[in-house]
Design a protein around this motif. Structure first.
Motif, PDB file in Angstrom:
ATOM      1  N   GLU A   8      -5.371 -13.132  23.081  1.00 49.87           N
ATOM      2  CA  GLU A   8      -4.101 -12.937  22.379  1.00 49.87           C
ATOM      3  C   GLU A   8      -2.939 -12.917  23.364  1.00 49.87           C
ATOM      4  O   GLU A   8      -3.106 -12.572  24.524  1.00 49.87           O
ATOM      5  N   ASP A  10       1.401 -11.691  23.695  1.00 50.47           N
ATOM      6  CA  ASP A  10       2.306 -10.683  23.137  1.00 50.47           C
ATOM      7  C   ASP A  10       3.537 -11.323  22.467  1.00 50.47           C
ATOM      8  O   ASP A  10       3.781 -12.525  22.599  1.00 50.47           O
ATOM      9  N   ASP A  11       4.308 -10.482  21.770  1.00 54.02           N
ATOM     10  CA  ASP A  11       5.474 -10.961  21.035  1.00 54.02           C
ATOM     11  C   ASP A  11       6.565 -11.511  21.945  1.00 54.02           C
ATOM     12  O   ASP A  11       7.243 -12.474  21.588  1.00 54.02           O
ATOM     13  N   ALA A 160       2.538 -10.721  30.908  1.00 46.57           N
ATOM     14  CA  ALA A 160       1.938 -10.190  29.680  1.00 46.57           C
ATOM     15  C   ALA A 160       0.565  -9.613  30.010  1.00 46.57           C
ATOM     16  O   ALA A 160      -0.086 -10.023  30.971  1.00 46.57           O
TER      17      ALA A 160
END
Length: 186
Positions: A8, A10-11, A160
Motif C-alpha cells: 500500500e 499513503d495519501d 512513505a
C-alpha cells in the motif's frame, strides 16, 4: 479470480501522483497527435509485489494462509524519480521509482515469493523493480517529446512508510480495474 499481492501507499503519495498525472496529461495534450494513454487513478495506485493471475477460490484461501505468517518489518521508501519502462523514446509505462528503500522492497518481494512459490509455483524470471505506475502508453501519438513531457512533472521526492501487504482481487472492465482487498498482512 484474478489476484495480485501489493504494498500500500499513503495519501500524501497519492496526492502527488494526482498532480503528476495532471501535469503530464496537459503536456501530452499539446502533441500534434496526442498519444493514447491509460491513466492509473491515484486511488488505486499500489506497488505490485507478485502478480498471481487467475486462481480458484480454494487457491486464494491457500494464498491467504501462506501470507498469514508474513513478518513484515515496516520500512521507509523514498519515491524519488519519474521515469519510464521502454525508454524515453518509446515508453510503454510512465512510472515513479524509489530512490530509497529499494533493498527493503526487494527483501519484501522475496519473502512474498518464498511464501507463495510452494502454493502457486515460481513467479516470473524478471528482476523485481518496485514502482508506481502513473500511465500506460497504448499508442505513441505523433510529435510527442517524451523527455520534455517527463520534465514537466514537478516531482518532489516523498518518504512513505510501507507497513503491510494486501492480497487483491482485480476485476477488469472498460472503465478500468476494480480492486477488492481479500486480506491484509504484516
Amino acid at each position: 479470480m484474478r489476484l495480485f499481492v501489493a504494498a500500500e501507499i499513503d495519501d500524501a503519495t497519492r496526492q502527488q501522483l494526482a498532480a503528476a498525472r495532471e501535469a503530464l496529461r496537459s503536456v501530452l495534450s499539446e502533441a500534434r497527435v496526442p498519444p493514447r494513454v491509460t491513466w492509473v487513478t491515484p486511488a488505486t495506485a499500489h506497488v505490485t509485489l507478485r502478480f498471481i493471475g487467475e486462481a480458484s477460490e480454494e487457491t486464494a484461501a491457500h494464498i491467504q494462509a501462506a501470507l498469514a505468517g508474513l513478518a513484515l518489518a515496516p520500512f521507509d521508501v523514498t519515491w524519488g524519480t519519474i521515469g519510464t519502462f521502454g525508454g524515453s523514446r518509446n515508453p510503454s509505462v510512465i512510472r515513479v521509482a524509489p530512490t530509497g528503500g529499494l533493498e527493503s522492497f526487494r527483501r519484501l518481494a522475496q519473502q512474498v515469493n518464498e511464501r507463495l512459490d510452494p502454493v502457486i509455483g515460481a513467479g516470473g524470471s524478471r528482476p523485481f523493480a518496485p514502482h508506481l505506475t502513473l500511465a500506460r502508453v497504448k499508442q505513441r501519438g505523433a510529435g510527442v517529446n517524451w523527455t520534455r513531457a517527463l520534465q514537466a512533472i514537478r516531482w518532489t521526492p516523498i518518504v512513505a512508510r510501507i507497513e503491510r501487504v494486501t492480497l487483491y482481487q482485480s476485476r477488469l472492465s472498460p472503465k478500468g480495474p476494480t480492486y477488492t482487498a481479500l486480506s491484509t498482512h504484516g
